[in-house]
Design a protein around this motif. Sequence first.
Motif, short mmCIF file in Angstrom:
data_model
loop_
_atom_site.label_atom_id
_atom_site.label_comp_id
_atom_site.label_asym_id
_atom_site.label_seq_id
_atom_site.Cartn_x
_atom_site.Cartn_y
_atom_site.Cartn_z
N LYS A 317 0.67 -1.11 0.01
CA LYS A 317 -0.02 0.07 0.11
C LYS A 317 0.93 1.20 -0.07
CE LYS A 317 -3.94 -0.02 0.51
NZ LYS A 317 -5.14 0.33 -0.29
N SER A 320 2.65 1.74 -3.45
CA SER A 320 1.75 1.86 -4.64
C SER A 320 2.06 2.81 -5.74
CB SER A 320 0.23 2.25 -4.37
OG SER A 320 0.26 3.50 -3.74
N ALA A 324 3.27 1.72 -9.62
CA ALA A 324 3.15 2.37 -10.91
C ALA A 324 4.27 2.81 -11.70
CB ALA A 324 1.96 3.51 -10.51
N ARG A 327 5.97 0.13 -13.09
CA ARG A 327 5.27 -0.63 -14.43
C ARG A 327 5.27 0.33 -15.72
NH1 ARG A 327 1.13 -4.01 -13.72
NH2 ARG A 327 1.50 -4.21 -16.22
N ARG A 333 4.41 -7.64 -14.59
CA ARG A 333 3.64 -8.23 -13.47
C ARG A 333 4.53 -9.39 -12.52
NH1 ARG A 333 -1.73 -6.70 -13.15
NH2 ARG A 333 -2.33 -6.00 -15.16
N ARG A 422 -1.25 -9.40 -5.17
CA ARG A 422 -1.86 -7.80 -5.10
C ARG A 422 -1.20 -6.92 -5.68
NH1 ARG A 422 -6.99 -7.40 -5.00
NH2 ARG A 422 -6.50 -5.38 -3.66
N ALA A 423 0.15 -6.73 -5.33
CA ALA A 423 0.97 -5.59 -5.93
C ALA A 423 1.00 -5.73 -7.37
CB ALA A 423 2.35 -5.69 -5.28
N GLN A 425 -1.02 -6.51 -9.62
CA GLN A 425 -2.36 -6.31 -10.11
C GLN A 425 -2.60 -4.85 -9.93
OE1 GLN A 425 -3.96 -8.88 -11.49
NE2 GLN A 425 -2.28 -9.85 -10.82
N TYR A 426 -1.93 -3.91 -9.43
CA TYR A 426 -2.02 -2.67 -9.49
C TYR A 426 -1.88 -2.16 -10.83
CZ TYR A 426 -1.96 -1.32 -4.57
OH TYR A 426 -2.27 -1.03 -3.18
N ASP A 427 -3.06 -1.10 -10.97
CA ASP A 427 -3.17 -0.57 -12.20
C ASP A 427 -2.44 0.96 -12.05
OD1 ASP A 427 -4.08 0.87 -14.52
OD2 ASP A 427 -6.16 0.72 -14.14
N GLU A 430 -4.56 4.14 -12.04
CA GLU A 430 -5.38 4.49 -10.82
C GLU A 430 -4.45 4.86 -9.91
OE1 GLU A 430 -8.55 4.54 -10.24
OE2 GLU A 430 -8.88 4.36 -12.23
N ALA A 431 -3.23 4.07 -9.73
CA ALA A 431 -2.12 4.46 -8.72
C ALA A 431 -1.57 5.76 -8.58
CB ALA A 431 -1.09 3.32 -8.52
#
Length: 435
Positions: A317, A320, A324, A327, A333, A422-423, A425-427, A430-431
């Motif tokens: 969290k 995040s 991003a 990425r 991923r 979960r990490a 899968q972050y978009d 959005e982040a």
Amino acid sequence: MVAGRYLRARRKEAFISVIASLTMVGVAIGVATLIVVMSVMNGFRAELLTKILGLNGHFTAIPIESKFSDYAETVRVLEEVDGVSFAVYFVEGQALASGQGNSTGVTVRGMDEENIQKLNLLHQAAEQGGWDGWDESRGIAIGWRLAQTLGVTLGDQVTIINPNGSMTPFGTAPQIKSYPVNVIFDLGMVEFDSFFMYMPLEAAQDYFKLVDEVLKPGMGPLDPLATDEEIDAAYERIGLASAAEVFIDNPDAVTLMRQRIEQIPDMRPMVLTDWRQRNETFFSALQVERVVMFTILSMIILVAAFNIIASLIMLVKDKSADIAVLRTMGATRGAIMRIFSITGTAVGVIGTLTGLVLGLIVAANAESLRAFVSNTLGVAVFPPEVFFLSSLPSKTDPVEVAVVVSVALGLSFLATLYPAWRAAQYDPVEALRYE
């Protein structure tokens, strides 16, 4: 490199770092506790086996159908069986021992010096006195705890009372005799040091009336008017034994050795009882306790693994925006998953290695630490009256240590999978929307 940076805390991430450090400590404590407890339980079982089987043998051979007068020949035949280390014969009975105003029940065992020398555990346990000239001494050997109970020391007289004495017109008179204490031994096991008493074989045969008198070969019927001297000269004194103990090379090969002993040609009828039958309930309870303790203490590592999950979720969290950026720079991923998996697994690895070193050190010095704590607090930790042994034994099994380390590492790795997934899968859009 990125995972390593995430492990090093900066000021604003200090709280997450504290949680990771506590998680690491939890894993270390769990691993160390498991190693120490399993080592102590292994040592406890091995020490009990050594003490119990060092005196009682792997097989007890009890004669049936006739009096055990050929005990010397029987032991010689048993020792010729392949896989048998040695065998001993003995006389055994229960009695009441009385010293300086105190009395207690004891198990009296009669053995000659030759057989005592075969029992290294007993022969080397003499703290006061010695076994030289044992057969002619007409004295007794007792454990140091029994000596304390009776209030006697070397050279003092101990009175032994056996209710199965001589027959009189008024009933059975107790057999009462006094013997000097010639040996005080310390076997390191409460049961033996508190309740066992040894005396020479012939003295034990006389005391427990295990003597058979038969006419000597070639002697005809005695003259009814024969004197006592003539009667004594005509009869031959034959001592009897209670049973024999058989010691084998491999304590776990009781089934095979039973078959070999029972197949001895022309062996007198005997009932064989092995050490597993005699101590089945006790050692079964020890085995169950080992499994239960391993399962319960593994929960400590499991709790630490959940802490890894919690700390990683908080880290994800917090990172995040970093995820991003990575990425958008082209990180896949799978790369994101590897970063957080390495971060969480590193916590588990460091904790496991720390616990491994700590556990091995504590297990190797278990008795010293127990004595230090007992002396410091003035409280008996692991009292011998409860735990049977005078000291706290420890025996580290490399296989069990490897299993503990593997379980800790496995749980640490599995705990990282969900937060890492979960990490991944972050978009990124959005982040970074509110950055």
